[in-house]
Design a protein around this motif. Structure first.
Motif, PDB file in Angstrom:
ATOM      1  N   HIS A  62       6.331  10.940   3.227  1.00  0.00           N
ATOM      2  CA  HIS A  62       7.680  11.571   2.786  1.00  0.00           C
ATOM      3  C   HIS A  62       7.570  11.922   1.333  1.00  0.00           C
ATOM      4  O   HIS A  62       8.277  12.901   0.773  1.00  0.00           O
ATOM      5  N   LEU A  63       6.639  11.418   0.582  1.00  0.00           N
ATOM      6  CA  LEU A  63       6.715  11.587  -0.863  1.00  0.00           C
ATOM      7  C   LEU A  63       5.705  12.970  -1.156  1.00  0.00           C
ATOM      8  O   LEU A  63       5.647  13.255  -2.234  1.00  0.00           O
ATOM      9  N   GLY A  64       5.072  13.251  -0.130  1.00  0.00           N
ATOM     10  CA  GLY A  64       4.306  14.513  -0.182  1.00  0.00           C
ATOM     11  C   GLY A  64       2.910  14.134  -0.742  1.00  0.00           C
ATOM     12  O   GLY A  64       2.137  14.920  -1.313  1.00  0.00           O
ATOM     13  N   LEU A  65       2.629  12.905  -0.542  1.00  0.00           N
ATOM     14  CA  LEU A  65       1.287  12.228  -1.189  1.00  0.00           C
ATOM     15  C   LEU A  65       0.251  12.062   0.099  1.00  0.00           C
ATOM     16  O   LEU A  65       0.588  11.840   1.224  1.00  0.00           O
ATOM     17  N   ALA A  66      -1.093  12.282  -0.314  1.00  0.00           N
ATOM     18  CA  ALA A  66      -1.970  12.089   0.805  1.00  0.00           C
ATOM     19  C   ALA A  66      -1.867  10.340   1.213  1.00  0.00           C
ATOM     20  O   ALA A  66      -1.696   9.553   0.518  1.00  0.00           O
ATOM     21  N   VAL A  67      -2.149  10.350   2.604  1.00  0.00           N
ATOM     22  CA  VAL A  67      -2.010   8.860   3.116  1.00  0.00           C
ATOM     23  C   VAL A  67      -3.281   8.431   3.078  1.00  0.00           C
ATOM     24  O   VAL A  67      -4.098   8.036   3.722  1.00  0.00           O
ATOM     25  N   GLY A  71      -2.653   7.402  -2.685  1.00  0.00           N
ATOM     26  CA  GLY A  71      -1.250   8.135  -2.076  1.00  0.00           C
ATOM     27  C   GLY A  71      -0.397   6.844  -1.986  1.00  0.00           C
ATOM     28  O   GLY A  71       0.835   6.645  -2.189  1.00  0.00           O
ATOM     29  N   THR A  72      -0.845   5.758  -0.942  1.00  0.00           N
ATOM     30  CA  THR A  72      -0.170   4.747  -0.612  1.00  0.00           C
ATOM     31  C   THR A  72       0.167   3.790  -1.858  1.00  0.00           C
ATOM     32  O   THR A  72       1.218   3.227  -1.929  1.00  0.00           O
ATOM     33  N   GLY A  73      -0.785   3.629  -2.733  1.00  0.00           N
ATOM     34  CA  GLY A  73      -0.688   3.019  -3.974  1.00  0.00           C
ATOM     35  C   GLY A  73       0.701   3.619  -4.906  1.00  0.00           C
ATOM     36  O   GLY A  73       1.416   2.664  -5.215  1.00  0.00           O
ATOM     37  N   TYR A  74       0.527   4.854  -4.920  1.00  0.00           N
ATOM     38  CA  TYR A  74       1.791   5.591  -5.792  1.00  0.00           C
ATOM     39  C   TYR A  74       3.201   5.257  -4.997  1.00  0.00           C
ATOM     40  O   TYR A  74       4.131   4.830  -5.477  1.00  0.00           O
ATOM     41  N   ALA A  75       3.123   5.309  -3.649  1.00  0.00           N
ATOM     42  CA  ALA A  75       4.229   5.050  -2.834  1.00  0.00           C
ATOM     43  C   ALA A  75       4.701   3.597  -2.943  1.00  0.00           C
ATOM     44  O   ALA A  75       5.882   3.430  -3.103  1.00  0.00           O
ATOM     45  N   ALA A  76       3.790   2.657  -3.062  1.00  0.00           N
ATOM     46  CA  ALA A  76       3.983   1.187  -3.317  1.00  0.00           C
ATOM     47  C   ALA A  76       4.537   0.891  -4.400  1.00  0.00           C
ATOM     48  O   ALA A  76       5.731   0.198  -4.590  1.00  0.00           O
ATOM     49  N   GLU A  77       4.146   1.810  -5.624  1.00  0.00           N
ATOM     50  CA  GLU A  77       4.590   1.342  -6.932  1.00  0.00           C
ATOM     51  C   GLU A  77       6.242   2.032  -7.112  1.00  0.00           C
ATOM     52  O   GLU A  77       7.132   1.235  -7.527  1.00  0.00           O
ATOM     53  N   ALA A  78       6.470   3.086  -6.247  1.00  0.00           N
ATOM     54  CA  ALA A  78       7.834   3.635  -6.290  1.00  0.00           C
ATOM     55  C   ALA A  78       8.598   2.803  -5.468  1.00  0.00           C
ATOM     56  O   ALA A  78       9.893   2.557  -5.958  1.00  0.00           O
ATOM     57  N   TRP A  79       8.315   2.267  -4.458  1.00  0.00           N
ATOM     58  CA  TRP A  79       9.027   1.491  -3.626  1.00  0.00           C
ATOM     59  C   TRP A  79       9.404   0.284  -4.330  1.00  0.00           C
ATOM     60  O   TRP A  79      10.769  -0.038  -4.282  1.00  0.00           O
ATOM     61  N   GLN A  80       8.571  -0.435  -4.921  1.00  0.00           N
ATOM     62  CA  GLN A  80       8.900  -1.576  -5.877  1.00  0.00           C
ATOM     63  C   GLN A  80       9.725  -1.221  -6.658  1.00  0.00           C
ATOM     64  O   GLN A  80      10.695  -2.039  -7.229  1.00  0.00           O
ATOM     65  N   LEU A  81       9.697  -0.034  -7.548  1.00  0.00           N
ATOM     66  CA  LEU A  81      10.592   0.513  -8.585  1.00  0.00           C
ATOM     67  C   LEU A  81      12.169   0.604  -7.889  1.00  0.00           C
ATOM     68  O   LEU A  81      13.024  -0.148  -8.263  1.00  0.00           O
ATOM     69  N   ALA A  82      12.099   0.889  -6.792  1.00  0.00           N
ATOM     70  CA  ALA A  82      13.416   1.333  -6.083  1.00  0.00           C
ATOM     71  C   ALA A  82      14.062  -0.167  -5.836  1.00  0.00           C
ATOM     72  O   ALA A  82      15.275  -0.451  -6.039  1.00  0.00           O
TER      73      ALA A  82
END
Length: 507
Positions: A62-67, A71-82
């Motif tokens: 959804h963030l346009g990152l590689a799976v 990519g999942t590391g960046y997504a996990a960081e963003a989710w934790q911040l949310a």
């Protein structure tokens, strides 16, 4: 130094609306907001609100990152911040003590109240949410490097917690100190885009002020701190706090192989906390290989907010707009020239010119040690006022302390009928002007030396007239002229005149 002076240099902050836009566009915060909106479909989560593997892959996509791992590391960081900022709210569906199968959801996530404030709230609302997220990221940046522990576990070795050389309070205090030093350096920089070399920033926290030349042990400590800062600034950049050019990875590998410290190897001109040399003038490209960092406008706002919360005086342009003229004139001598003008402009904008001029002139009076600097600040502020202030200046033409600067202002504005000043007033104004300059400037400046030489050259018998001036700073001014005048004969005359002035004052 008077306690009226600011403890930190003033800063010019960007408008809150602009800062809020910067916050919303910071990569990590923007990803967190995007995932919060994605959670409208109610996302299943694990214990603690973590995304499950399937949802984590979806979030990365959804963030346009590689799976992949990154990519999942960046997504996990963003989710934790949310989650941490309330952009996402977690509703637990199972008790904490209930055993769940691996990968089974423990609750659901949905957009939180804070998400609506990002689009429907004020800039202050956006900045408040961003500041909360920044504190989370700062805590992450101060956390220990667990790579060694991970390797121990992966290799089946015994877990050695003592091998983590980490004290949370010390780490947080060190990072606060680094950000404070960086704030100071950025505030003093003439160019807001100017970055600070990482070795200089690390040395500012480690090299003792009284150390003429760093020892090998100190240099090794600076090198280790620099590499720790490299890791931390990589964490802080995505939230928008700093603009960071990391240490060249090739340089790290090269020096690690050679077993050397990661620092410029020549004696250096960058300075530590006490002006300690740490690196020779290298080519700009070479210096940048060691890392370059500066606070962004959003970072300046954030670090200042943290300082204010900690009780530190951290002035910003505009702080004095609602204060009295006495407060303004007490503060301006400690401001850089461009910021002093900006502060004065905002103060004047809140008042009509005539009443502002009268208030400034009244606040400029006095025989105390800081009075000459107040009068200089008054004169500089009045230079920004138009002809409508003329009546206030004419009212003080006969005032011994203000008549000289009033005549200067009237002449600069082309006013007619300006009475000639007496010789006593001319010399009194001369002493007052020099006293103000000596109180605000480094004595060893070409500008101040030229001013002194010019004043002496304009008046025959200058020193014989000046020592008689009834001004509290006469003797001090003459002593300074004796130190600074480039002509030995004139310097000697100044010292003699200072002795006479001192004797007259004491007698």
């Amino acid at each position: 130094m008077s306690d009226e002076r600011p403890t930190l240099p003033p800063v010019r902050l960007h408008p809150e609306a602009e800062l809020a836009r910067d916050a919303l566009s910071a990569p990590l915060f923007a990803r967190a907001a995007k995932l919060a909106r994605w959670a409208e479909r109610e996302v299943p989560v694990g214990v603690g609100g973590d995304l499950l593997d399937e949802q984590l892959a979806e979030a990365a996509a959804h963030l346009g990152l590689a799976v992949d791992e990154d990519g999942t590391g960046y997504a996990a960081e963003a989710w934790q911040l949310a989650v941490d900022t309330g952009l996402v709210e977690i509703e637990e569906q199972a008790g904490e003590d209930e055993d769940l199968p691996d990968g089974a959801p423990a609750g659901t996530a949905a957009p939180g109240e804070e998400l609506r404030l990002l689009t429907g709230g004020s800039p202050q609302d956006v900045l408040a949410i961003w500041l909360g997220g920044m504190e989370t990221v700062l805590a992450d940046a101060a956390a220990p490097d667990l790579s060694d522990i991970v390797e121990q576990i992966a290799e089946g070795g015994e877990l050695d917690l003592d091998s983590i050389d980490w004290n949370p309070e010390d780490e947080a205090e060190l990072l606060d100190g680094i950000l404070g030093n960086l704030y100071m350096l950025c505030a003093l920089a003439e160019d807001p885009e100017q970055s600070v070399p990482l070795p200089a920033l690390a040395a500012s926290m480690i090299v003792p002020a009284d150390m003429d030349e760093p020892t090998d042990d100190i240099l090794e400590e600076v090198s280790e701190a620099m590499m720790r800062l490299d890791d931390q600034f990589r964490v802080l950049e995505p939230i928008g706090l700093v603009a960071y050019q990391p240490v060249d990875q090739a340089l790290i590998e090269e020096l690690d192989e050679e077993g050397e410290t990661v620092l410029p190897q020549e004696p250096s001109t960058g300075s530590g906390s006490g002006g300690t040399p740490i690196a020779e003038p290298l080519e700009e490209e070479d210096v940048s290989r060691y890392g370059m960092v500066r606070l962004t406008p959003l970072g300046m706002y954030a670090v200042r907010a943290r300082m204010l919360d900690a009780g530190v005086e951290a002035p910003a342009v505009g702080d004095l707009a609602d204060k009295g003229a006495d407060v303004l004139l007490a503060a301006l001598p400690g401001y850089p020239e461009n910021l002093a003008q900006a502060e004065s402009e905002q103060w004047l904008a809140a008042r009509d010119a005539l009443s502002a001029a009268r208030d400034l002139l009244s606040a400029a009076r006095g025989d105390d040690e800081r009075a000459p600097q107040r009068r200089l600040a008054c004169q500089q502020t009045l230079s920004l006022v138009g002809a409508e202030a003329e009546p206030a200046l004419r009212e003080v033409l006969d005032d011994r302390q203000l008549g000289g600067l009033a005549r200067v202002w009237l002449a600069e504005h082309g006013a007619p009928g300006i009475p000639e000043p007496s010789q006593d007033m001319i010399f009194w104004l001369t002493v007052d002007t020099l006293a103000a300059q000596l109180g605000t400037a480094d004595e060893d400046t070409a500008e101040l030396r030229d001013l002194i030489e010019g004043l002496v050259g304009q008046h025959a018998g200058f020193f014989d007239a000046v020592w008689r001036v009834d001004h509290p700073a006469t003797a001090d001014v003459l002593e300074a002229m004796g130190r600074l005048h480039p002509d030995k004969k004139a310097a000697k005359e100044a010292r003699k005149a200072a002795f006479k002035a001192r004797s007259k004052k004491d007698g």
